[in-house]
Design an enzyme around this catalytic site. Structure first.
Site, PDB file in Angstrom:
ATOM      1  CG  HIS A 131       2.282  23.643  69.634  1.00 27.72           C
ATOM      2  ND1 HIS A 131       1.357  24.203  70.495  1.00 27.72           N
ATOM      3  CD2 HIS A 131       2.903  22.666  70.349  1.00 27.72           C
ATOM      4  CE1 HIS A 131       1.412  23.583  71.666  1.00 27.72           C
ATOM      5  NE2 HIS A 131       2.345  22.651  71.601  1.00 27.72           N
TER       6      HIS A 131
ATOM      7  CB  CYS B  86       1.168  26.772  72.681  1.00 24.30           C
ATOM      8  SG  CYS B  86       0.872  27.565  71.076  1.00 24.30           S
TER       9      CYS B  86
ATOM     10  CG  ASN C  29       3.455  20.004  73.847  1.00 26.00           C
ATOM     11  OD1 ASN C  29       3.153  21.197  73.768  1.00 26.00           O
ATOM     12  ND2 ASN C  29       2.886  19.090  73.081  1.00 26.00           N
TER      13      ASN C  29
END
Length: 343
Positions: free
Chosen positions: A286, A142, A311
């Site tokens: 994240h 990520c 995201n």
């Protein structure tokens, strides 16, 4: 396809009915498999079904928490509904916790007059600075998507050209480290990394390749295949942004999308609305990208302010690949580790 699904449902119903499993849960699981094209071995089938049943209970509990907090957040069955909490964390979150160390450069606070003049809503997607939602797959990369998203925005604003940049370039080649309390936190591909390290790699490397020339594989490569002939963007520096959401909004307007880290443990079953339930602002696991901010009326509140967050779990998750985080409450630590590259 419907005939096959009905046959599978009939066989599965006979199999699980003997074990006292409610038909409603059976039906939901089969619909889930069909919708998300899930395939299991015979040995894995019942294990996934048990996890799915447990997750149905968690989803119900999360929706009750949202109601009790007068939150607009919605949870439901999505593509992660057959994963345990530990599997979800291992596959999709970052095992390098983001910590704001004293040696990181920090930008100045913005002028109050400018802050007071920024619009009530702003979205870099409508201005052409944001690439389509990408998918990291079952790889803890990520941090690389958060980094490329920021650099893509900076490059667009500087060059008036949107170029999709290579996360795989970072996953394979970036091994930069930062020190915290005597320990090294290094970028390690699918095993996690941090945006400041990635910026430093891009600076030292003389740039980052385009996505098309170095495509994503969702795994850490055995070697770095960087080719300077295919550089898509360069940066000269980076800076952290002060831990202040008002200042963050000003920097989004003035400089572009911002890379951030947040606690995403409770995002597993998010399907829409403004996320506004308890999470841990001190566990930043994240990496994502804030591309703008806005506000909306909900059944509980008028003019609810929120961040627009891109995201890297694919466009079939959340709000077409995005999550909206409540603004002004440091939701999930949204303001604790914010950065941007500098062209």
């Amino acid at each position: 396809m419907k005939v096959i699904l009905l046959f599978v449902l009939a066989v599965f119903t006979v199999f699980v009915s003997s074990r006292g499993i409610p038909l409603e849960e059976q039906s939901q699981f089969l619909e889930f498999q069909d919708k998300f094209n899930k395939k299991y071995s015979h040995e894995e089938y019942l294990e996934r079904f048990e996890i799915f049943k447990s997750n149905l209970g968690k989803i119900e509990e999360l929706n009750l928490i949202a109601i009790n907090h007068k939150a607009d957040t919605k949870f439901g069955v999505n593509k992660f509904a057959d994963l345990s909490s530990d599997e979800f964390k291992n596959y999709y979150l970052n095992n390098k916790e983001a910590i704001f160390t004293d040696d990181l450069p920090v930008a100045d606070y913005l002028d109050d007059e400018f802050i007071n003049s920024i619009p009530t809503a702003f979205d870099w997607r409508t201005r052409g600075a944001v690439t389509p939602v990408k998918n990291q797959g079952q790889c803890g990369s990520c941090w690389s998507f958060s980094t490329t998203g920021n650099v893509e925005g900076q490059h667009f604003i500087s060059q008036n050209k949107l170029v999709s940049l290579s996360e795989q370039n970072l996953v394979d080649c970036d091994h930069e480290c930062m020190e915290y309390e005597g320990e090294q936190a290094c970028d390690e591909g699918c095993n996690g990394g941090l945006q400041p390290n990635a910026y430093n790699y891009i600076i030292k490397n003389g740039g980052i390749q385009t996505e098309s020339s170095y495509p994503y594989t969702a795994e850490t490569g055995t070697q770095c295949n960087f080719n300077s002939a295919n550089i898509g963007a360069k940066i000269s520096n980076f800076t952290m942004i002060p831990k202040n959401e008002t200042v963050m909004a000003g920097y989004i307007v003035s400089t572009g999308p911002l890379a951030i880290a947040a606690d995403a443990v409770e995002w597993q079953f998010y399907i829409g609305g403004v996320f506004d339930i308890p999470c841990n602002p001190n566990s930043l696991d994240h990496g994502i990208l804030i591309v703008g901010y806005s506000a909306k009326n909900t059944i509980f509140r008028k003019n609810m302010p929120y961040w627009i967050v891109k995201n890297s779990w694919g466009a079939d998750w959340g709000e077409q690949g995005y999550i909206y985080l409540r603004r002004g409450k440091n939701t999930c630590g949204v303001s604790n580790f914010v950065s941007t590259s500098i062209i």
